[in-house]
Scaffold this motif. Structure first.
Motif, PDB file in Angstrom:
ATOM      1  N   SER A 118       1.051   1.275 -10.614  1.00 35.75           N
ATOM      2  CA  SER A 118       2.174   0.487 -10.071  1.00 35.75           C
ATOM      3  C   SER A 118       2.014  -0.966 -10.482  1.00 35.75           C
ATOM      4  CB  SER A 118       2.199   0.579  -8.538  1.00 35.75           C
ATOM      5  OG  SER A 118       1.071  -0.090  -8.000  1.00 35.75           O
ATOM      6  N   GLN A 164       0.823  -1.221   0.000  1.00 30.85           N
ATOM      7  CA  GLN A 164       0.000   0.000   0.000  1.00 30.85           C
ATOM      8  C   GLN A 164       0.857   1.272   0.000  1.00 30.85           C
ATOM      9  OE1 GLN A 164      -1.296  -2.610   2.181  1.00 30.85           O
ATOM     10  NE2 GLN A 164      -2.573  -3.014   0.393  1.00 30.85           N
ATOM     11  N   GLN A 165       1.809   1.330   0.943  1.00 37.40           N
ATOM     12  CA  GLN A 165       2.542   2.593   1.150  1.00 37.40           C
ATOM     13  C   GLN A 165       3.792   2.728   0.278  1.00 37.40           C
ATOM     14  OE1 GLN A 165       1.382   1.099   4.317  1.00 37.40           O
ATOM     15  NE2 GLN A 165      -0.368   2.421   3.894  1.00 37.40           N
ATOM     16  N   ILE A 175      10.705   0.893 -12.391  1.00 35.20           N
ATOM     17  CA  ILE A 175      10.405   0.072 -13.569  1.00 35.20           C
ATOM     18  C   ILE A 175       9.408   0.891 -14.401  1.00 35.20           C
ATOM     19  CG2 ILE A 175       9.456  -2.124 -14.361  1.00 35.20           C
ATOM     20  CD1 ILE A 175      10.061  -3.160 -11.410  1.00 35.20           C
TER      21      ILE A 175
HETATM   22  C1  SAM Z   1       2.087  -1.971  -5.259  1.00 35.08           C
HETATM   23  S1  SAM Z   1       3.608  -1.192  -5.104  1.00 35.08           S
HETATM   24  C2  SAM Z   1       3.292   0.104  -3.960  1.00 35.08           C
HETATM   25  C3  SAM Z   1       2.458   1.190  -4.496  1.00 35.08           C
HETATM   26  C4  SAM Z   1       2.394   2.357  -3.535  1.00 35.08           C
HETATM   27  N1  SAM Z   1       1.113   2.971  -3.656  1.00 35.08           N
HETATM   28  C5  SAM Z   1       3.508   3.348  -3.802  1.00 35.08           C
HETATM   29  O1  SAM Z   1       3.201   4.530  -3.932  1.00 35.08           O
HETATM   30  O2  SAM Z   1       4.678   2.989  -3.855  1.00 35.08           O
HETATM   31  C6  SAM Z   1       4.540  -2.251  -4.059  1.00 35.08           C
HETATM   32  C7  SAM Z   1       6.009  -2.213  -4.277  1.00 35.08           C
HETATM   33  O3  SAM Z   1       6.313  -2.788  -5.540  1.00 35.08           O
HETATM   34  C8  SAM Z   1       7.432  -2.140  -6.091  1.00 35.08           C
HETATM   35  N2  SAM Z   1       6.996  -1.521  -7.354  1.00 35.08           N
HETATM   36  C9  SAM Z   1       5.778  -1.625  -7.935  1.00 35.08           C
HETATM   37  N3  SAM Z   1       5.769  -0.988  -9.112  1.00 35.08           N
HETATM   38  C10 SAM Z   1       7.015  -0.472  -9.285  1.00 35.08           C
HETATM   39  C11 SAM Z   1       7.643   0.288 -10.317  1.00 35.08           C
HETATM   40  N4  SAM Z   1       6.997   0.631 -11.423  1.00 35.08           N
HETATM   41  N5  SAM Z   1       8.931   0.617 -10.152  1.00 35.08           N
HETATM   42  C12 SAM Z   1       9.622   0.262  -9.052  1.00 35.08           C
HETATM   43  N6  SAM Z   1       9.074  -0.444  -8.047  1.00 35.08           N
HETATM   44  C13 SAM Z   1       7.795  -0.809  -8.163  1.00 35.08           C
HETATM   45  C14 SAM Z   1       7.918  -1.140  -5.069  1.00 35.08           C
HETATM   46  O4  SAM Z   1       8.865  -1.780  -4.254  1.00 35.08           O
HETATM   47  C15 SAM Z   1       6.653  -0.858  -4.287  1.00 35.08           C
HETATM   48  O5  SAM Z   1       6.949  -0.393  -2.992  1.00 35.08           O
END
Ligand code: SAM
Length: 262
Positions: free
Chosen positions: A246, A221-222, A238
């Motif tokens: 995300s 979430q965070q 990424i």
């Molecule tokens: C669902 S995401 C968290 C989304 C959250 N709302 C945020 O603002 O970061 C969970 C984790 O996946 C990784 N993640 C997901 N998408 C990413 C991206 N496009 N680039 C880098 N890390 C990503 C990061 O470690 C992130 O903390």
């Protein structure tokens, strides 16, 4: 002659069913792995079951002899149970014919050493057992040296997480750390420490992954907290090309692990 239990109120059956609760797993240091394949995976990696439960038909399976021998050689119990008991123990109408109760195998953070593998993964406050199990499976597939659970995380030994590992629960060393312990330990890391942030400017394909790379992932979430992001040599993103804001945590972790080990 192995024991046979037919009563759902048998104390051993109750004790194994109770392992669905985290409190019980924490207190006993045990967990449940379902299915003969996973039980054999445990045995092959040096983890013998304390209890091996099997349905009436499983005894004839060619791999059962090995599972029974390993359990008894380590002083464990082999128990034949009814289909109803397996269903209750697994909380499934169609349970696996074999269930193993194993000791948990957390290692000390100090024993996760740079140099043991190309990559180690750290997860901050991971919440979803399915994500955690999938990440353990991916870390095993890519040959990661260990997985570090930072802060308050879900339990890698929950039935849901273990199911999602597909047997890799036995293959990847798992360590736990508070945020402060992680920060102190990270200071001795000799390779790159790479954080993942949606706000980062560095493309994950352009970062330098000096081996052994330590990859740090944030909460579902965070995301990664500023304190932990500040511990990293570099934070990467990424690319997100569509409308999704995300990636799922386990998918993002898989991409990062393979970028760091390629
Ligand atoms: C669902 S995401 C968290 C989304 C959250 N709302 C945020 O603002 O970061 C969970 C984790 O996946 C990784 N993640 C997901 N998408 C990413 C991206 N496009 N680039 C880098 N890390 C990503 C990061 O470690 C992130 O903390």
């Amino acid at each position: 002659m192995n024991a046979r239990i037919t009563s759902l109120s048998n104390p051993t059956v109750k004790a194994v069913r109770a392992l669905h609760m985290r409190k019980e797993r924490d207190e006993t240091g045990l967990f449940v792995a379902e299915g003969l394949k996973n039980v054999i995976e445990g045995i092959d990696t040096g983890h013998a079951p304390k209890i091996l439960m099997h349905g009436p038909d499983a005894a004839a399976h060619p791999m059962m002899k090995k599972a029974v021998q390993a359990t008894l050689a380590a002083g464990g119990q082999v128990i034949e149970v009814t289909h109803d008991i397996l269903a209750k123990v697994s909380r499934r109408e169609n349970p696996q014919a074999v269930v193993g109760v194993f000791p948990q195998a957390f290692i000390d953070l100090k024993d996760v050493k740079p140099g043991a593998a190309e990559c180690v993964v750290a997860l901050h406050r991971v919440r979803d057992p399915g994500n955690l199990g999938t990440i353990i499976r991916t870390a095993d597939s890519a040959g990661c040296g260990a997985l570090v659970l930072v802060g308050e995380c879900c339990d890698p030994y929950s039935v849901e997480a273990v199911r999602a590992t597909m047997g890799s629960i036995f293959a990847v060393p798992l360590a736990r750390a508070t945020e402060a312990e992680f920060a102190a330990w990270r200071a001795g890391w000799t390779g790159s420490v790479v954080g993942t942030l949606l706000t980062a400017e560095v493309d994950h394909r352009k970062a330098a992954y000096r081996k052994p790379a330590l990859i740090l992932m944030g909460n579902e979430q965070q995301g990664l907290t500023p304190d932990l992001a500040a511990l990293c040599d570099v934070n990467v993103k990424i690319p997100m090309r569509g409308r999704a804001d995300s990636l799922n945590l386990s998918v993002a972790t898989g991409i990062m692990i393979y970028a760091a080990t390629g």
